[in-house]
Design a protein around this motif. Structure first.
Motif, short mmCIF file in Angstrom:
data_model
loop_
_atom_site.label_atom_id
_atom_site.label_comp_id
_atom_site.label_asym_id
_atom_site.label_seq_id
_atom_site.Cartn_x
_atom_site.Cartn_y
_atom_site.Cartn_z
N THR A 183 -32.78 -29.50 -4.40
CA THR A 183 -34.19 -29.38 -4.75
C THR A 183 -34.35 -29.48 -6.26
O THR A 183 -33.38 -29.60 -6.99
N THR A 184 -35.57 -29.36 -6.71
CA THR A 184 -35.86 -29.40 -8.14
C THR A 184 -35.77 -27.99 -8.70
O THR A 184 -35.57 -27.03 -7.97
N ASP A 221 -46.16 -27.40 -4.68
CA ASP A 221 -47.34 -28.11 -5.18
C ASP A 221 -47.17 -29.61 -4.93
O ASP A 221 -46.28 -30.01 -4.19
N SER A 222 -48.02 -30.39 -5.55
CA SER A 222 -47.99 -31.83 -5.29
C SER A 222 -46.68 -32.48 -5.69
O SER A 222 -46.32 -33.53 -5.15
N SER A 223 -45.93 -31.88 -6.59
CA SER A 223 -44.66 -32.48 -6.99
C SER A 223 -43.49 -32.02 -6.11
O SER A 223 -42.48 -32.72 -6.04
N THR A 224 -43.62 -30.89 -5.44
CA THR A 224 -42.52 -30.37 -4.63
C THR A 224 -42.79 -30.42 -3.13
O THR A 224 -41.85 -30.38 -2.33
N ARG A 268 -40.81 -32.90 -0.88
CA ARG A 268 -39.45 -32.49 -0.55
C ARG A 268 -39.49 -31.53 0.64
O ARG A 268 -38.66 -31.62 1.54
#
Length: 121
Positions: free
Chosen positions: A6-7, A31-34, A37
């Motif tokens: 993950t990030t 959120d929209s970036s995670t 995933r």
């Protein structure tokens, strides 16, 4: 199952087995970036035809509409596939958006004591 790469914003641990059920322990920001995933992990779990999926959001510190969409999609897929879906949460940052959108009741979210997590349930 194992930890999912993950990030630095989100961590998703996958435990259990496709035969008995899977626990996703999510920590950090969804959120929209995670959320993409998280969606990939949820899709992989459903592809394994699990009988039960628990999504532990106890460690989530932020949940936006992208994360809510992933949870709504998981509910739809679980209902269509006869999968028992459990969602557990304790943090206001997670519980409140779920309540406002009506997903809290739809998902029958189990409110847990902070840091108790799904493993204690």
């Amino acid at each position: 199952m194992t930890a999912v790469p993950t990030t630095d914003l989100v961590s998703i641990d996958v435990t259990g087995s496709p035969a008995t059920g899977v626990l996703l322990t999510v920590s950090g920001e969804v959120d929209s970036s995670t959320a993409p995933r998280l969606r990939e992990v949820v899709d992989a779990v459903f592809a394994d035809r699990v009988p039960a999926l628990t999504v532990d959001l106890d460690g989530v510190t932020f949940l936006d509409s992208a994360g809510l969409c992933v949870l709504a999609g998981a509910h739809r897929r679980a209902a269509e596939g006869g999968v028992l879906l459990r969602v557990v949460a304790s943090c206001r940052a997670v519980v409140r958006p779920l309540q406002i959108t009506g997903l809290y009741d739809l998902l029958a979210v189990e409110h847990v004591e902070p840091r108790a997590g799904a493993g204690a349930a």
